[in-house]
Design a protein around this motif. Structure first.
Motif, PDB file in Angstrom:
ATOM      1  N   GLU A   4       0.928  -1.252   0.035  1.00  0.00           N
ATOM      2  CA  GLU A   4       0.016   0.001  -0.016  1.00  0.00           C
ATOM      3  C   GLU A   4       0.915   1.188  -0.028  1.00  0.00           C
ATOM      4  O   GLU A   4       2.051   1.166   0.417  1.00  0.00           O
ATOM      5  CB  GLU A   4      -1.013   0.047   1.323  1.00  0.00           C
ATOM      6  CG  GLU A   4      -1.829  -1.105   1.157  1.00  0.00           C
ATOM      7  CD  GLU A   4      -3.054  -1.018   2.403  1.00  0.00           C
ATOM      8  OE1 GLU A   4      -2.559  -0.465   3.275  1.00  0.00           O
ATOM      9  OE2 GLU A   4      -3.730  -1.693   2.262  1.00  0.00           O
ATOM     10  N   GLN A   5       0.306   2.234  -0.638  1.00  0.00           N
ATOM     11  CA  GLN A   5       1.047   3.578  -0.841  1.00  0.00           C
ATOM     12  C   GLN A   5      -0.090   4.753  -0.500  1.00  0.00           C
ATOM     13  O   GLN A   5      -0.896   4.693  -0.812  1.00  0.00           O
ATOM     14  CB  GLN A   5       1.741   3.582  -2.005  1.00  0.00           C
ATOM     15  CG  GLN A   5       2.375   4.980  -2.116  1.00  0.00           C
ATOM     16  CD  GLN A   5       3.255   5.008  -3.610  1.00  0.00           C
ATOM     17  OE1 GLN A   5       3.350   3.844  -3.988  1.00  0.00           O
ATOM     18  NE2 GLN A   5       3.459   6.086  -4.123  1.00  0.00           N
ATOM     19  N   GLN A   6       0.700   5.827   0.206  1.00  0.00           N
ATOM     20  CA  GLN A   6      -0.039   6.906   0.317  1.00  0.00           C
ATOM     21  C   GLN A   6      -0.002   7.803  -0.517  1.00  0.00           C
ATOM     22  O   GLN A   6       1.247   8.398  -0.808  1.00  0.00           O
ATOM     23  CB  GLN A   6       0.402   7.458   1.797  1.00  0.00           C
ATOM     24  CG  GLN A   6      -0.517   8.706   2.329  1.00  0.00           C
ATOM     25  CD  GLN A   6      -1.837   8.351   2.493  1.00  0.00           C
ATOM     26  OE1 GLN A   6      -2.280   7.190   3.142  1.00  0.00           O
ATOM     27  NE2 GLN A   6      -2.768   9.274   2.744  1.00  0.00           N
ATOM     28  N   PRO A   7      -0.923   8.175  -1.278  1.00  0.00           N
ATOM     29  CA  PRO A   7      -0.665   9.204  -2.384  1.00  0.00           C
ATOM     30  C   PRO A   7      -0.464  10.675  -1.877  1.00  0.00           C
ATOM     31  O   PRO A   7      -0.512  11.099  -0.640  1.00  0.00           O
ATOM     32  CB  PRO A   7      -2.131   9.414  -3.016  1.00  0.00           C
ATOM     33  CG  PRO A   7      -3.172   8.522  -2.369  1.00  0.00           C
ATOM     34  CD  PRO A   7      -2.485   7.883  -1.378  1.00  0.00           C
ATOM     35  N   ARG A   8       0.393  11.556  -2.641  1.00  0.00           N
ATOM     36  CA  ARG A   8       1.009  12.638  -2.187  1.00  0.00           C
ATOM     37  C   ARG A   8      -0.058  13.802  -1.767  1.00  0.00           C
ATOM     38  O   ARG A   8       0.127  14.314  -0.925  1.00  0.00           O
ATOM     39  CB  ARG A   8       2.025  13.201  -3.440  1.00  0.00           C
ATOM     40  CG  ARG A   8       3.273  12.540  -3.380  1.00  0.00           C
ATOM     41  CD  ARG A   8       3.935  13.060  -4.224  1.00  0.00           C
ATOM     42  NE  ARG A   8       5.410  12.600  -4.732  1.00  0.00           N
ATOM     43  CZ  ARG A   8       6.009  12.254  -5.661  1.00  0.00           C
ATOM     44  NH1 ARG A   8       5.408  12.683  -6.668  1.00  0.00           N
ATOM     45  NH2 ARG A   8       6.935  11.338  -5.916  1.00  0.00           N
ATOM     46  N   ARG A  17      -3.625   3.797  -0.190  1.00  0.00           N
ATOM     47  CA  ARG A  17      -4.298   2.970  -1.146  1.00  0.00           C
ATOM     48  C   ARG A  17      -3.287   1.679  -1.853  1.00  0.00           C
ATOM     49  O   ARG A  17      -2.175   1.829  -1.463  1.00  0.00           O
ATOM     50  CB  ARG A  17      -4.450   3.760  -2.436  1.00  0.00           C
ATOM     51  CG  ARG A  17      -5.501   4.905  -2.166  1.00  0.00           C
ATOM     52  CD  ARG A  17      -5.500   6.054  -3.298  1.00  0.00           C
ATOM     53  NE  ARG A  17      -5.476   5.339  -4.564  1.00  0.00           N
ATOM     54  CZ  ARG A  17      -5.326   5.988  -5.792  1.00  0.00           C
ATOM     55  NH1 ARG A  17      -4.739   7.303  -5.812  1.00  0.00           N
ATOM     56  NH2 ARG A  17      -5.331   5.277  -6.686  1.00  0.00           N
ATOM     57  N   LEU A  19      -1.178  -0.669  -3.814  1.00  0.00           N
ATOM     58  CA  LEU A  19      -0.113  -0.217  -4.743  1.00  0.00           C
ATOM     59  C   LEU A  19      -0.630  -0.295  -6.416  1.00  0.00           C
ATOM     60  O   LEU A  19      -0.565   0.613  -7.268  1.00  0.00           O
ATOM     61  CB  LEU A  19       1.286  -0.814  -4.631  1.00  0.00           C
ATOM     62  CG  LEU A  19       2.381  -0.292  -5.573  1.00  0.00           C
ATOM     63  CD1 LEU A  19       2.769   1.328  -5.320  1.00  0.00           C
ATOM     64  CD2 LEU A  19       3.545  -1.109  -5.328  1.00  0.00           C
ATOM     65  N   ASP A  21      -3.653   0.208  -7.152  1.00  0.00           N
ATOM     66  CA  ASP A  21      -4.767   1.154  -7.537  1.00  0.00           C
ATOM     67  C   ASP A  21      -3.818   2.341  -7.893  1.00  0.00           C
ATOM     68  O   ASP A  21      -4.526   3.212  -8.815  1.00  0.00           O
ATOM     69  CB  ASP A  21      -5.354   1.527  -6.132  1.00  0.00           C
ATOM     70  CG  ASP A  21      -6.688   0.504  -5.797  1.00  0.00           C
ATOM     71  OD1 ASP A  21      -6.601  -0.767  -6.630  1.00  0.00           O
ATOM     72  OD2 ASP A  21      -7.404   0.619  -4.911  1.00  0.00           O
ATOM     73  N   VAL A  22      -2.717   2.668  -7.120  1.00  0.00           N
ATOM     74  CA  VAL A  22      -1.860   3.646  -7.504  1.00  0.00           C
ATOM     75  C   VAL A  22      -1.487   3.606  -8.992  1.00  0.00           C
ATOM     76  O   VAL A  22      -1.555   4.480  -9.943  1.00  0.00           O
ATOM     77  CB  VAL A  22      -0.919   4.081  -6.474  1.00  0.00           C
ATOM     78  CG1 VAL A  22       0.105   5.012  -7.013  1.00  0.00           C
ATOM     79  CG2 VAL A  22      -1.681   4.317  -5.244  1.00  0.00           C
ATOM     80  N   GLY A  25      -4.129   4.174 -11.481  1.00  0.00           N
ATOM     81  CA  GLY A  25      -4.293   5.841 -11.620  1.00  0.00           C
ATOM     82  C   GLY A  25      -3.265   6.401 -12.489  1.00  0.00           C
ATOM     83  O   GLY A  25      -3.644   7.234 -13.385  1.00  0.00           O
ATOM     84  N   VAL A  26      -2.080   5.763 -12.517  1.00  0.00           N
ATOM     85  CA  VAL A  26      -1.110   6.542 -13.007  1.00  0.00           C
ATOM     86  C   VAL A  26      -1.113   6.308 -14.629  1.00  0.00           C
ATOM     87  O   VAL A  26      -0.908   7.215 -15.438  1.00  0.00           O
ATOM     88  CB  VAL A  26       0.413   6.022 -12.570  1.00  0.00           C
ATOM     89  CG1 VAL A  26       1.591   6.611 -13.436  1.00  0.00           C
ATOM     90  CG2 VAL A  26       0.571   6.740 -11.294  1.00  0.00           C
ATOM     91  N   ALA A  63     -10.345   2.643  -8.431  1.00  0.00           N
ATOM     92  CA  ALA A  63      -9.235   2.353  -9.472  1.00  0.00           C
ATOM     93  C   ALA A  63     -10.097   1.507 -10.647  1.00  0.00           C
ATOM     94  O   ALA A  63      -9.593   1.735 -11.898  1.00  0.00           O
ATOM     95  CB  ALA A  63      -8.231   1.366  -9.119  1.00  0.00           C
TER      96      ALA A  63
END
Length: 83
Positions: A4-8, A17, A19, A21-22, A25-26, A63
């Protein structure tokens, strides 16, 4: 467990979220309505379709909606006659 990673731009204390899903999004952000490069559109479609049909990593919620929306928008751009 999925990474999981927190968006900036996320507010402090927001849940991280997954990873994948991120990544979706990218990928979706690479292709907007103004992009008419067919190779880029094809690569974005391939990446999104592979990610949402992957049996090992399920994509849900926002996502999945972003992926479907991007594929639909690419279809609209490709189907519209060049002006």
């Amino acid at each position: 467990a999925a990474r999981e990673q927190q968006p900036r731009d996320a507010p402090p204390g927001a849940a991280p979220r997954p990873l994948l899903d991120v990544a979706v999004g990218v990928i979706a952000s690479c292709c907007n309505a103004k992009v008419d490069d067919e190779q880029l559109q094809l690569q974005v479609l391939k990446a999104l379709l592979i990610s949402v049909t992957n049996a090992r990593c399920a994509i849900h919620g926002e996502a999945l909606l972003d992926a479907v929306r991007t594929c639909y928008n690419i279809n609209l751009v490709a189907a519209s006659p060049a002006a």
